[in-house]
Scaffold this active site. Structure first.
Site, short mmCIF file in Angstrom:
data_model
loop_
_atom_site.label_atom_id
_atom_site.label_comp_id
_atom_site.label_asym_id
_atom_site.label_seq_id
_atom_site.Cartn_x
_atom_site.Cartn_y
_atom_site.Cartn_z
N ARG A 180 -0.47 -42.57 38.25
CA ARG A 180 -0.02 -43.23 37.00
C ARG A 180 1.43 -43.68 37.08
NH1 ARG A 180 -4.29 -42.12 33.39
NH2 ARG A 180 -5.24 -40.11 33.86
N HIS B 154 2.85 -47.77 26.41
CA HIS B 154 1.95 -46.64 26.66
C HIS B 154 2.18 -45.58 25.60
CE1 HIS B 154 0.75 -48.24 30.52
NE2 HIS B 154 2.02 -48.54 30.72
N ARG C 204 -10.00 -38.77 22.33
CA ARG C 204 -9.81 -38.79 23.79
C ARG C 204 -8.55 -37.99 24.15
NH1 ARG C 204 -7.26 -43.77 27.23
NH2 ARG C 204 -7.46 -42.78 29.26
N ARG D 148 3.43 -38.08 34.62
CA ARG D 148 2.04 -37.61 34.81
C ARG D 148 1.63 -37.69 36.28
NH1 ARG D 148 -1.69 -40.34 30.54
NH2 ARG D 148 -3.07 -38.71 31.36
N ASP E 289 -1.38 -60.95 37.12
CA ASP E 289 -1.24 -62.40 37.27
C ASP E 289 -1.42 -63.11 35.92
OD1 ASP E 289 -0.73 -62.13 39.96
OD2 ASP E 289 -2.71 -62.77 40.63
N TYR F 137 -2.86 -37.98 24.23
CA TYR F 137 -2.75 -39.27 23.52
C TYR F 137 -2.58 -39.12 22.01
CZ TYR F 137 -4.19 -41.00 28.07
OH TYR F 137 -4.23 -41.28 29.41
N GLU G 277 5.08 -54.14 27.86
CA GLU G 277 4.06 -53.15 28.24
C GLU G 277 4.32 -51.88 27.44
OE1 GLU G 277 3.98 -52.38 32.49
OE2 GLU G 277 3.18 -50.37 32.16
N SER H 26 1.39 -42.26 26.20
CA SER H 26 1.97 -41.16 26.98
C SER H 26 3.09 -41.73 27.85
CB SER H 26 0.89 -40.54 27.87
OG SER H 26 0.48 -41.46 28.88
N PRO I 154 -8.98 -50.38 28.51
CA PRO I 154 -10.15 -49.49 28.51
C PRO I 154 -9.88 -48.08 27.98
CG PRO I 154 -9.43 -49.98 30.75
CD PRO I 154 -8.68 -50.91 29.84
N ASN I 155 -10.86 -47.62 27.24
CA ASN I 155 -10.89 -46.25 26.68
C ASN I 155 -9.98 -46.05 25.47
OD1 ASN I 155 -12.77 -45.27 28.70
ND2 ASN I 155 -11.08 -45.45 30.13
N ALA J 254 -5.73 -47.86 32.07
CA ALA J 254 -5.82 -47.58 33.52
C ALA J 254 -5.58 -48.83 34.37
CB ALA J 254 -7.18 -46.96 33.85
N ASN K 284 -1.05 -52.64 26.13
CA ASN K 284 -1.28 -51.35 26.76
C ASN K 284 -2.46 -51.56 27.71
OD1 ASN K 284 -1.91 -48.81 27.61
ND2 ASN K 284 -1.69 -47.84 25.60
C1 DQA Z 1 -2.08 -45.07 28.95
C2 DQA Z 1 -1.70 -44.37 30.26
C3 DQA Z 1 -2.68 -44.73 31.37
O1 DQA Z 1 -2.35 -44.04 32.57
C4 DQA Z 1 -4.09 -44.32 30.98
O2 DQA Z 1 -5.01 -44.74 31.97
C5 DQA Z 1 -4.49 -44.80 29.64
C6 DQA Z 1 -3.51 -44.76 28.55
C7 DQA Z 1 -1.18 -44.63 27.78
O3 DQA Z 1 -1.14 -45.33 26.79
O4 DQA Z 1 -0.53 -43.57 27.86
O5 DQA Z 1 -5.65 -45.13 29.40
O6 DQA Z 1 -1.91 -46.46 29.13
#
Ligand code: DQA
Length: 146
Positions: free
Chosen positions: A112, A101, A19, A108, A88, A24, A99, A103, A11-12, A78, A75
């Protein structure tokens, strides 16, 4: 035939570029797709990059990867911090799963600093902006040829 790598974004992440650019960066989702496509090609892989704001859709894509034994870079955004359902689904994937990210969540806010996904991933790459994805593709390439 070249191996496909499923690159999932939660998401986002469709808002990348505008953003919170101080956190980011200014690269957009299409810049990310371009970087992944190029890097995958250089490694002899095919990048299949997807983004969804919907947990159920991400889970459906992970089921696809589990069935097809497709390596995954995810990624979870949240969802990283609280989605046991996504964890799962990641656990079902037998091919390498990394995984990523943009950031460094460990540096942070406290919420997080927990990842419920990391325990079922082969590894975590965080803090390098969209370069995190390049590093993850390189790691996938090594893992599948090991
Ligand atoms: C994120 C870090 C997460 O805490 C955050 O909610 C994101 C982006 C990152 O790529 O740094 O949406 O996954």
């Amino acid at each position: 035939m070249a191996t496909s790598v499923l690159i999932l974004n939660g998401p986002n992440l469709n808002r990348l570029g505008t953003r919170e650019p101080d956190i980011y960066g200014t690269a957009t989702l299409s810049d990310l797709v371009e970087l992944c496509t190029r890097e995958a090609l250089a490694l002899g892989l095919i990048a299949d990059v997807r983004q969804s704001n919907d947990e159920a859709e991400l889970i459906g894509w992970l089921h696809e990867a589990a069935d097809a034994v497709t390596p995954v870079i995810i990624n979870p955004a949240a969802f990283t911090h609280y989605s046991y359902a996504l964890r799962d689904a990641c656990a079902l994937v037998e091919a390498p799963l990394i995984e990523v990210h943009l950031s460094n969540p460990a540096a942070r806010e406290e919420f997080r600093q927990t990842s419920v996904i990391a325990g079922v991933a082969d590894g975590v790459i965080a803090g390098f902006g969209i370069e995190s994805y390049r590093l993850a593709l390189q790691a996938i390439s090594r893992l599948i040829s090991a």
